[in-house]
Design a protein around this motif. Structure first.
Motif, short mmCIF file in Angstrom:
data_model
loop_
_atom_site.label_atom_id
_atom_site.label_comp_id
_atom_site.label_asym_id
_atom_site.label_seq_id
_atom_site.Cartn_x
_atom_site.Cartn_y
_atom_site.Cartn_z
N ALA A 62 12.15 40.51 70.06
CA ALA A 62 13.32 40.59 70.94
C ALA A 62 14.59 40.08 70.27
O ALA A 62 15.66 40.66 70.44
N VAL A 63 14.49 39.02 69.49
CA VAL A 63 15.68 38.48 68.80
C VAL A 63 16.22 39.51 67.82
O VAL A 63 17.44 39.67 67.69
N ASP A 64 15.34 40.23 67.15
CA ASP A 64 15.78 41.27 66.22
C ASP A 64 16.45 42.42 66.96
O ASP A 64 17.44 42.98 66.50
N VAL A 65 15.90 42.77 68.12
CA VAL A 65 16.50 43.82 68.95
C VAL A 65 17.88 43.36 69.42
O VAL A 65 18.86 44.12 69.36
N LEU A 66 17.97 42.12 69.88
CA LEU A 66 19.26 41.58 70.32
C LEU A 66 20.32 41.65 69.21
O LEU A 66 21.48 41.91 69.48
N ALA A 67 19.92 41.42 67.99
CA ALA A 67 20.86 41.47 66.87
C ALA A 67 21.48 42.85 66.74
O ALA A 67 22.62 42.99 66.29
N GLY A 85 15.26 46.66 77.57
CA GLY A 85 15.02 46.92 78.98
C GLY A 85 13.58 47.22 79.32
O GLY A 85 13.21 47.24 80.49
N LYS A 86 12.75 47.43 78.33
CA LYS A 86 11.33 47.71 78.56
C LYS A 86 10.50 46.43 78.66
O LYS A 86 9.30 46.50 78.90
N LEU A 87 11.15 45.29 78.47
CA LEU A 87 10.44 44.01 78.61
C LEU A 87 10.10 43.75 80.07
O LEU A 87 10.80 44.23 80.97
N ASP A 88 9.08 42.95 80.31
CA ASP A 88 8.79 42.54 81.68
C ASP A 88 9.95 41.65 82.17
O ASP A 88 10.70 41.09 81.37
N LEU A 89 10.09 41.54 83.46
CA LEU A 89 11.26 40.86 84.03
C LEU A 89 11.39 39.41 83.60
O LEU A 89 12.50 38.94 83.34
N ALA A 90 10.30 38.69 83.51
CA ALA A 90 10.36 37.28 83.12
C ALA A 90 10.90 37.12 81.70
O ALA A 90 11.73 36.27 81.43
N THR A 91 10.44 37.96 80.80
CA THR A 91 10.89 37.89 79.41
C THR A 91 12.33 38.39 79.30
O THR A 91 13.15 37.82 78.59
N LEU A 92 12.63 39.46 80.02
CA LEU A 92 13.98 40.01 80.01
C LEU A 92 15.00 38.99 80.50
O LEU A 92 16.10 38.88 79.95
N ALA A 93 14.62 38.20 81.50
CA ALA A 93 15.52 37.19 82.05
C ALA A 93 15.96 36.19 81.00
O ALA A 93 17.08 35.66 81.06
N GLN A 94 15.13 35.94 80.01
CA GLN A 94 15.48 35.02 78.93
C GLN A 94 16.65 35.54 78.10
O GLN A 94 17.30 34.78 77.39
N HIS A 95 16.91 36.82 78.17
CA HIS A 95 17.95 37.45 77.36
C HIS A 95 19.12 37.97 78.21
O HIS A 95 19.96 38.73 77.72
N ALA A 96 19.17 37.54 79.45
CA ALA A 96 20.20 38.03 80.38
C ALA A 96 21.61 37.71 79.90
O ALA A 96 22.52 38.52 80.06
N ASP A 97 21.82 36.53 79.32
CA ASP A 97 23.16 36.18 78.84
C ASP A 97 23.65 37.15 77.77
O ASP A 97 24.80 37.57 77.78
N ALA A 98 22.75 37.50 76.84
CA ALA A 98 23.14 38.44 75.78
C ALA A 98 23.46 39.82 76.38
O ALA A 98 24.41 40.47 75.94
N LEU A 99 22.69 40.23 77.36
CA LEU A 99 22.98 41.51 78.01
C LEU A 99 24.32 41.47 78.75
O LEU A 99 25.10 42.41 78.67
N ALA A 100 24.60 40.37 79.40
CA ALA A 100 25.86 40.22 80.13
C ALA A 100 27.05 40.26 79.17
O ALA A 100 28.10 40.83 79.50
N ARG A 101 26.89 39.69 77.99
CA ARG A 101 27.97 39.72 76.99
C ARG A 101 28.28 41.15 76.56
O ARG A 101 29.41 41.46 76.19
N MET A 102 27.28 42.04 76.62
CA MET A 102 27.51 43.44 76.27
C MET A 102 28.53 44.08 77.21
O MET A 102 29.26 44.98 76.84
N LEU A 103 28.60 43.59 78.43
CA LEU A 103 29.53 44.13 79.41
C LEU A 103 30.99 43.81 79.06
O LEU A 103 31.89 44.50 79.49
N ASP A 104 31.16 42.76 78.26
CA ASP A 104 32.51 42.36 77.86
C ASP A 104 33.03 43.16 76.68
O ASP A 104 34.21 43.12 76.38
N ASP A 105 32.14 43.86 75.98
CA ASP A 105 32.55 44.63 74.80
C ASP A 105 33.25 45.90 75.16
O ASP A 105 33.09 46.50 76.13
#
Length: 105
Positions: A62-67, A85-105
């Protein structure tokens, strides 16, 4: 084959690996993820798509995907978001901040 000079050969090899059973794919997942840094955007996108076909491996990388959210190519960035987005919800929630930052781009 993942080190071939031709990006189409690399792409087809990765897509074929993506069809393997999860336990077998796990042996090659690091080779697929290594192509996240390939100079050709199509290879990077194929690598993300291939990993996306293997949900059991996505969390490990996931960290590599986030990069790849910072990739210069918008198609690669989109595929990175789709893969995560194919991660289960619990794991995806750990990366919510990074996803939210994408909205600012």
């Amino acid at each position: 084959m993942l080190e071939d000079d031709n990006e189409y050969v690399i792409g087809e090899a990765m897509l074929t690996l993506g069809k393997l059973k999860p336990a077998t794919f796990a042996k090659y997942a690091a080779n697929v993820v290594a192509n996240f840094g390939h100079p050709d955007w199509e290879v990077r996108e194929d690598a993300l798509r291939t990993l996306g076909r293997q949900p059991a491996s996505i969390a490990k990388y996931a960290v590599d995907v986030l990069a790849k959210f910072g990739d210069q190519d918008s198609g690669v960035r989109k595929t990175a978001v789709q893969t995560l987005g194919k991660l289960d919800l619990a794991t995806l929630a750990q990366h919510a901040d990074a996803l939210a930052r994408m909205l600012d781009d």
